[in-house]
Design a protein around this motif. Structure first.
Motif, PDB file in Angstrom:
ATOM      1  N   GLN A  26      46.520  37.657  38.889  1.00 41.15           N
ATOM      2  CA  GLN A  26      46.022  36.459  39.621  1.00 41.15           C
ATOM      3  C   GLN A  26      44.394  36.313  39.213  1.00 41.15           C
ATOM      4  N   ASP A  27      43.752  37.395  39.142  1.00 41.39           N
ATOM      5  CA  ASP A  27      42.598  37.198  38.667  1.00 41.39           C
ATOM      6  C   ASP A  27      42.382  36.713  37.318  1.00 41.39           C
ATOM      7  N   ALA A  28      43.055  37.217  36.439  1.00 39.08           N
ATOM      8  CA  ALA A  28      43.124  36.813  35.007  1.00 39.08           C
ATOM      9  C   ALA A  28      43.373  35.149  34.911  1.00 39.08           C
ATOM     10  N   ILE A  29      44.507  34.705  35.972  1.00 34.91           N
ATOM     11  CA  ILE A  29      44.732  33.114  36.004  1.00 34.91           C
ATOM     12  C   ILE A  29      43.532  32.413  36.442  1.00 34.91           C
ATOM     13  N   ASN A  30      42.810  33.034  37.335  1.00 37.04           N
ATOM     14  CA  ASN A  30      41.807  32.146  37.797  1.00 37.04           C
ATOM     15  C   ASN A  30      40.769  32.212  36.929  1.00 37.04           C
ATOM     16  N   ALA A  31      40.439  33.073  36.240  1.00 38.16           N
ATOM     17  CA  ALA A  31      39.284  33.210  34.981  1.00 38.16           C
ATOM     18  C   ALA A  31      39.632  32.385  33.971  1.00 38.16           C
ATOM     19  N   ALA A  32      40.934  32.080  33.618  1.00 40.78           N
ATOM     20  CA  ALA A  32      41.509  31.499  32.390  1.00 40.78           C
ATOM     21  C   ALA A  32      41.089  30.218  32.377  1.00 40.78           C
ATOM     22  N   LEU A  50      49.720  32.115  41.388  1.00 38.22           N
ATOM     23  CA  LEU A  50      49.561  30.347  41.389  1.00 38.22           C
ATOM     24  C   LEU A  50      48.888  30.040  40.211  1.00 38.22           C
ATOM     25  N   VAL A  51      49.540  29.483  39.320  1.00 37.92           N
ATOM     26  CA  VAL A  51      48.927  28.599  38.292  1.00 37.92           C
ATOM     27  C   VAL A  51      48.920  27.231  38.507  1.00 37.92           C
ATOM     28  N   LYS A  54      46.648  24.386  34.872  1.00 37.11           N
ATOM     29  CA  LYS A  54      46.405  25.007  33.581  1.00 37.11           C
ATOM     30  C   LYS A  54      47.810  25.410  32.554  1.00 37.11           C
ATOM     31  N   ASP A  55      47.465  25.052  31.406  1.00 35.17           N
ATOM     32  CA  ASP A  55      48.476  25.524  30.385  1.00 35.17           C
ATOM     33  C   ASP A  55      48.199  26.862  29.941  1.00 35.17           C
ATOM     34  N   LEU A  56      48.944  27.824  30.480  1.00 34.34           N
ATOM     35  CA  LEU A  56      48.726  29.107  30.123  1.00 34.34           C
ATOM     36  C   LEU A  56      49.868  29.961  29.401  1.00 34.34           C
ATOM     37  N   GLN A  67      56.706  41.760  41.389  1.00 35.54           N
ATOM     38  CA  GLN A  67      57.609  41.605  42.738  1.00 35.54           C
ATOM     39  C   GLN A  67      56.710  40.623  43.697  1.00 35.54           C
ATOM     40  N   ALA A  68      57.054  39.316  43.482  1.00 30.61           N
ATOM     41  CA  ALA A  68      56.159  38.493  44.310  1.00 30.61           C
ATOM     42  C   ALA A  68      56.924  38.386  45.904  1.00 30.61           C
TER      43      ALA A  68
END
Length: 89
Positions: A26-32, A50-51, A54-56, A67-68
């Motif tokens: 999630q930290d990577a998603i937030n920074a992306a 949660l994305v 963003k197109d990632l 495991q969500a």
């Protein structure tokens, strides 16, 4: 943002340059930014992701498992039935 290759989540920009590393997806998603890619090393990640807007591209190496947890639903409260009026003769 840091570059620590001991961290298991790597963020690459649109030109495929490594720009940051993280312990949590999630930290990577937030920074992306849109167009970035995230590569997740093998391991078990217990995260709710949660994305949003963003197109990632998120890729997991063999053995990467997410495991969500589904947020707990509040226990339904029991409500007593409404009292009934009876007319006694």
């Amino acid at each position: 943002m840091t570059l620590d290759l001991r961290q298991h989540v790597q963020l690459f920009d649109g030109a495929h340059h490594l720009v940051a590393t993280f312990d949590h997806i999630q930290d990577a998603i937030n920074a992306a930014a849109s167009g970035d890619s995230i590569v997740v090393a093998a391991g078990v990640y217990r995260e709710q992701l949660l994305v949003d807007g963003k197109d990632l591209t998120i890729t997991g190496e063999d053995g990467a498992i997410i495991q969500a947890r589904i947020p707990s639903m509040p226990a339904s409260r029991s409500h007593p039935a409404p009292a009934r009026r009876t007319n006694s003769p």
